[in-house]
Design a protein around this motif. Structure first.
Motif, PDB file in Angstrom:
ATOM      1  N   GLY A  82      41.775  71.116  -0.726  1.00 35.56           N
ATOM      2  CA  GLY A  82      42.320  71.095   0.624  1.00 35.56           C
ATOM      3  C   GLY A  82      41.922  69.830   1.346  1.00 35.56           C
ATOM      4  O   GLY A  82      41.056  69.076   0.897  1.00 35.56           O
ATOM      5  N   MET A  83      42.564  69.586   2.480  1.00 39.30           N
ATOM      6  CA  MET A  83      42.177  68.470   3.333  1.00 39.30           C
ATOM      7  C   MET A  83      42.598  68.775   4.757  1.00 39.30           C
ATOM      8  O   MET A  83      43.418  69.661   5.006  1.00 39.30           O
ATOM      9  N   GLN A  84      42.015  68.056   5.707  1.00 40.34           N
ATOM     10  CA  GLN A  84      42.352  68.269   7.104  1.00 40.34           C
ATOM     11  C   GLN A  84      43.776  67.824   7.362  1.00 40.34           C
ATOM     12  O   GLN A  84      44.204  66.758   6.926  1.00 40.34           O
ATOM     13  N   ALA A  85      44.504  68.652   8.124  1.00 41.47           N
ATOM     14  CA  ALA A  85      45.896  68.362   8.426  1.00 41.47           C
ATOM     15  C   ALA A  85      46.104  67.941   9.870  1.00 41.47           C
ATOM     16  O   ALA A  85      46.979  67.126  10.174  1.00 41.47           O
ATOM     17  N   ALA A  86      45.317  68.519  10.793  1.00 44.25           N
ATOM     18  CA  ALA A  86      45.517  68.268  12.217  1.00 44.25           C
ATOM     19  C   ALA A  86      44.219  68.505  12.962  1.00 44.25           C
ATOM     20  O   ALA A  86      43.260  69.053  12.412  1.00 44.25           O
ATOM     21  N   GLY A  87      44.202  68.111  14.230  1.00 42.97           N
ATOM     22  CA  GLY A  87      43.007  68.271  15.055  1.00 42.97           C
ATOM     23  C   GLY A  87      42.185  67.002  15.118  1.00 42.97           C
ATOM     24  O   GLY A  87      42.478  66.004  14.450  1.00 42.97           O
ATOM     25  N   TYR A  88      41.144  67.022  15.936  1.00 41.13           N
ATOM     26  CA  TYR A  88      40.235  65.885  16.008  1.00 41.13           C
ATOM     27  C   TYR A  88      39.537  65.700  14.663  1.00 41.13           C
ATOM     28  O   TYR A  88      39.219  66.663  13.977  1.00 41.13           O
ATOM     29  N   SER A  89      39.273  64.453  14.308  1.00 40.04           N
ATOM     30  CA  SER A  89      38.630  64.152  13.027  1.00 40.04           C
ATOM     31  C   SER A  89      37.120  63.974  13.207  1.00 40.04           C
ATOM     32  O   SER A  89      36.679  63.129  14.002  1.00 40.04           O
ATOM     33  N   PHE A  90      36.370  64.757  12.474  1.00 39.66           N
ATOM     34  CA  PHE A  90      34.913  64.676  12.506  1.00 39.66           C
ATOM     35  C   PHE A  90      34.449  63.317  11.978  1.00 39.66           C
ATOM     36  O   PHE A  90      34.939  62.835  10.959  1.00 39.66           O
ATOM     37  N   ILE A  91      33.492  62.708  12.678  1.00 41.51           N
ATOM     38  CA  ILE A  91      32.936  61.420  12.257  1.00 41.51           C
ATOM     39  C   ILE A  91      31.517  61.582  11.720  1.00 41.51           C
ATOM     40  O   ILE A  91      31.212  61.153  10.611  1.00 41.51           O
ATOM     41  N   MET A  92      30.645  62.191  12.504  1.00 43.82           N
ATOM     42  CA  MET A  92      29.257  62.342  12.070  1.00 43.82           C
ATOM     43  C   MET A  92      28.550  63.381  12.905  1.00 43.82           C
ATOM     44  O   MET A  92      29.040  63.787  13.964  1.00 43.82           O
TER      45      MET A  92
END
Length: 306
Positions: free
Chosen positions: A166-176
């Protein structure tokens, strides 16, 4: 322009509800997987479900599946409480757990606790070379890093074999994330009263987009301030098994509407331009970006110097 694609109709959508009522709404639209977080064992979620609420959701889940989020980074002093928590979870009719710390699976193996494991370390899965190791350790589901380019994701999907990816499709992207209480320390250093447990923004003069900063009692987290969009790439990435929508810091209406949109894009491929337009409407004043799947200009945010 009408674009007709051959999609993977087995691709499943995963999302975390805003609250108990939102969870029931997601079940009623046949959301594939609900991700449920609980106090003390999960971070970066909008709501802490009580045991009673979790049991009610399980009893009413219909066609949806329930995953419990156990994504904290744990320390030696947490081992006893984590072991007890996992033991109690094993008695519930859940469909798996999402974890990031390998201590979780070590405890499960030592205690012979049977779960369907979903490994999501956010940024660490960048190739298929470790898949045999994961499978030997009973991890059948992984989420690849969102910092991969499209070509790299496709290479993983072409070589995934028995692994579900799986992978992220939508939403804010986590950085750290950091264990340090950065906002709290900043307040102490400069005698300020900036609130915690609230979405705040860090802005830099040379960057087009700010960065979201959020602190809770477990530490500090950074996110992109744009919402990721992968709709235009779903046909090319049709070997994906899971689309993960990161709903952190979004409300129940956004969660419901974005879930409907991606389910529609998967099952009824018609006009991708229309879907992208609808996604921008759902995100309202937020910027929408293709991240690392897009062109180089989409992931480089430094403005040209005049």
């Amino acid at each position: 322009m009408l674009c007709v694609f051959s999609y993977n109709f087995n691709m499943k959508v995963l999302i975390s509800p805003a609250n108990y009522e939102n969870a029931l709404d997601l079940i009623n639209i046949n959301t594939d997987y609900l991700i449920i977080g609980q106090e003390g064992f999960s971070v970066r979620k909008n709501y802490d479900f009580s045991l009673e609420e979790l049991e009610k959701i399980i009893s009413q889940k219909k066609n949806s599946k329930i995953l419990v989020l156990v994504n904290r980074i744990f320390f030696e002093e947490d081992i006893d409480s984590l072991t007890k928590y996992l033991f109690n979870l094993s008695k519930l009719n859940i469909d798996g757990i999402i974890f990031a710390d390998f201590g979780v699976i070590q405890i499960c193996n030592e205690q012979n606790l049977k779960f369907n494991f979903f490994y999501n370390p956010e940024t660490l899965v960048t190739n298929y070379g470790s898949f045999d190791f994961y499978l030997r350790n009973k991890i059948n589901n992984v989420f690849v890093s969102r910092e991969l380019r499209k070509k790299e994701v496709l290479e993983i999907l072409d070589n995934k074999n028995q692994m579900k990816v799986g992978m992220q499709a939508a939403g804010y992207s986590f950085i750290m994330e950091s264990k340090w209480k950065m906002i709290e320390n900043f307040n102490q250093e400069y005698n300020l009263q900036i609130p915690t447990n609230k979405k705040l923004f860090l802005s830099e003069e040379t960057r087009n987009f700010p960065t979201i900063i959020y602190q809770d009692k477990y530490g500090t987290y950074l996110y992109t301030a744009y919402s990721l969009s992968t709709i235009r790439f779903l046909n090319e990435l049709n070997k994906l098994d899971y689309l993960y929508i990161d709903s952190f810091l979004h409300d129940g209406n956004w969660i419901l509407e974005i879930t409907k949109l991606y389910k529609q894009a998967i099952t009824n491929p018609t006009d991708i331009v229309k879907y992208e337009s609808l996604e921008k409407q759902i995100c309202k004043n937020e910027s929408v970006n293709n991240g690392f799947l897009g062109d180089t200009k989409d992931m480089v945010y430094l403005r040209d110097e005049k």
